[in-house]
Design a protein around this motif. Structure first.
Motif, mmCIF file in Angstrom:
data_model
loop_
_atom_site.group_PDB
_atom_site.id
_atom_site.type_symbol
_atom_site.label_atom_id
_atom_site.label_comp_id
_atom_site.label_asym_id
_atom_site.label_seq_id
_atom_site.Cartn_x
_atom_site.Cartn_y
_atom_site.Cartn_z
ATOM 1 N N SER A 17 -5.163 2.393 -2.060
ATOM 2 C CA SER A 17 -4.046 3.334 -1.866
ATOM 3 C C SER A 17 -2.880 2.981 -2.787
ATOM 4 N N GLY B 110 0.820 -1.203 0.000
ATOM 5 C CA GLY B 110 0.000 0.000 0.000
ATOM 6 C C GLY B 110 0.853 1.253 0.000
ATOM 7 N N ASN C 165 -0.735 -2.948 5.868
ATOM 8 C CA ASN C 165 -0.665 -1.603 5.288
ATOM 9 C C ASN C 165 0.549 -0.843 5.812
ATOM 10 N N THR D 72 -6.361 -0.563 1.417
ATOM 11 C CA THR D 72 -4.921 -0.656 1.164
ATOM 12 C C THR D 72 -4.653 -0.820 -0.326
#
Ligand code: WQD
Length: 348
Positions: free
Chosen positions: A334, A189, A242, A331
Motif C-alpha cells: 500500500s 502504509g 498499518n 502494508t
C-alpha cells in the motif's frame, strides 16, 4: 444529533497522515466529520482524496487550534459535536530539538484549548494521539500500558508525556469529559485505494517514506542506521502498524466513550500489532511484496534511537475489541502504491 448519523466528530489535524485515514474510517462507520487543520504540514487536496473514497466531503475549517478564539468559533459554527480526536500537533523529533518552544507552545496550547472548551459545548469524548515514545527504551518487550514511562529524549516526546499528564489532571479535577489515550507504535502504509497516504515535507526522517522514495528514484539509497545492535539481525526492532488499522482503533475508542461502554473516565491503550519487525526485515518485506529492489547501505547508528520496542496490544484487543489485521507485506504494498500515485500526479 442528525438521526441518520451516529454523531459529529471534530478531527483536529484531519488533513494529516493519520487524521485523513481516521476521517475515512469515521465516515464509513456512520459519523459526520468536521476537520480543523492549519495546513502547516498537509495539503487541502487531501479532502478530494477523502471524498473520492467515501463519497462525502468532510466539513473543513482552515484554522489553528492554538488560537482559542478560533476553536470557540468552530464549536459555535458547528453545534452538536460529540467527540474530538486530537491529531493536531508538531511531530518531528529532530525539529523539536531545534525548536523546543514551538513544540511546547503548539502541542500544549492545542490540548488546553480543546479541554477547556469541551464542557462548555457539551463535548463528551476525547481521543489523544500519544506515542510509544513515552516508554523510552523498554526494560522488556512486548511492552504493556502499565510499564513505567521514562524521561523523554526529545521535546516532541516530552510534549506527549506532558499532554498525557494534563489530561489526567483535568479528568481528576472533575471535568465531565471522558478521554482515551492511544499510544501508537510506528504507523506506516496508506489507504488501499492509494487516494490518501503519507506526504512528508522535504527529506523524510521516517523509515518507510525514505524507503519508498528511494525505490522510486527520488533518493539515491536508503541508509540502514546500524547493523550492530543486540538484535537478531543487528538492526533496530519496531512494531510497524498499518495506518488503516490504526485509524480503526480511533473509531473503537470513540464508540467506547460515546456509548458509555466503560465506567472509567480515562483509559490508555497501546496500538500496535504485537510483532517486532527489524528494519532489515521491513526492507525485505517491501522487496517481497512489490518485487522492487531498494538500493541501501549500512550506515552508523542514528543518535537517540531506541534498540527495540514492540507492543503488547492485549488490552486494546480485549477491551476495545480492536486487532491489527493487515499484514506487513500488504502494508508495504500500500505504501508503494501510494508512492506510485504521487509520481503519476507529478508530486514526487
Ligand atoms: C524507525 C527505524 C531508524 C530512517 C519516530 C518517533 C516516534 C514516532 C514515529 C511520530 C529506526 C531506522 C529510519 C532511515 C533507518 N513519531 N531508519 N533509515 O524513530 O522508531 O519513531 O517516528 O510522529 O515518536 O520517535 O521511527 O521511522 O524514524 O525509524 O534505518 O532512513 O528505522 O534508525 O531504527 P522511530 P523512524
Amino acid at each position: 444529533m442528525n438521526q441518520t448519523m451516529k454523531g459529529k466528530i471534530l478531527v483536529t489535524g484531519g488533513t494529516g497522515f493519520i487524521g485523513s485515514h481516521t476521517t475515512v474510517e469515521l465516515q464509513q462507520a456512520g459519523y459526520e466529520v468536521v476537520i480543523i487543520d492549519n495546513l502547516s504540514n498537509s495539503n487541502i487536496e487531501v479532502l478530494d482524496g477523502i471524498e473520492r473514497i467515501t463519497g462525502v466531503r468532510p466539513v473543513f475549517v482552515e484554522g489553528d487550534c492554538t488560537d482559542r478564539a478560533v476553536v470557540r468559533r468552530l464549536f459555535e459554527d458547528n453545534p452538536g459535536i460529540n467527540g474530538i480526536i486530537n491529531f493536531a500537533a508538531s511531530k518531528a523529533v529532530g525539529e523539536s530539538i531545534e525548536k523546543p518552544i514551538m513544540y511546547y507552545r503548539n502541542n500544549i496550547n492545542i490540548l488546553l484549548n480543546l479541554l477547556e472548551l469541551m464542557p462548555e459545548f457539551g463535548v463528551k469524548g476525547f481521543v489523544f494521539s500519544s506515542s510509544c515514545t513515552v516508554y523510552g527504551e523498554p526494560d522488556k518487550n512486548p511492552i504493556t500500558e502499565d510499564a513505567p514511562t521514562k524521561k523523554a529524549t526529545s521535546p516532541y516526546g516530552a510534549t506527549k508525556q506532558i499532554c498525557e499528564d494534563i489530561i489526567h489532571d483535568v479528568i481528576r479535577s472533575g471535568s465531565p469529559i471522558k478521554a482515551i489515550l492511544l499510544r501508537y507504535f510506528n504507523p506506516i502504509g496508506a489507504h488501499p485505494s492509494a487516494e490518501i497516504g503519507e506526504l512528508p515535507n522535504g527529506v523524510p526522517q521516517n523509515l518507510v517514506p525514505y524507503l519508498t522514495q528511494t525505490a522510486i528514484g527520488v533518493r539515491k539509497e536508503l541508509s540502514i542506521f546500524g547493523d550492530d545492535y543486540p538484535t537478531r539481525d543487528g538492526s533496530c526492532i519496531r512494531d510497524f502498524i498499518n495506518v488503516v488499522d490504526l485509524a480503526k482503533a480511533h473509531v473503537k475508542a470513540l464508540e467506547r466513550m460515546l456509548e458509555d461502554k466503560s465506567d472509567e473516565a480515562l483509559e490508555i491503550f497501546n496500538i500496535g500489532t504485537g510483532n517486532g519487525t527489524s528494519v532489515l526485515e521491513l526492507l525485505h518485506s517491501f522487496e517481497r511484496a512489490t518485487g522492487v529492489k531498494v538500493p541501501h547501505k549500512i550506515a552508523p547508528r542514528r543518535p537517540g534511537d531506541i534498540v527495540q520496542i514492540w507492543a503488547d496490544p492485549k488490552r486494546a484487543n480485549e477491551v476495545l475489541g480492536w486487532h491489527a489485521e493487515i499484514s506487513l507485506d500488504d502494508t508495504m504494498l500500500s505504501a508503494w502504491n501510494w508512492q506510485k500515485r504521487l509520481r503519476e500526479r507529478g508530486i514526487m
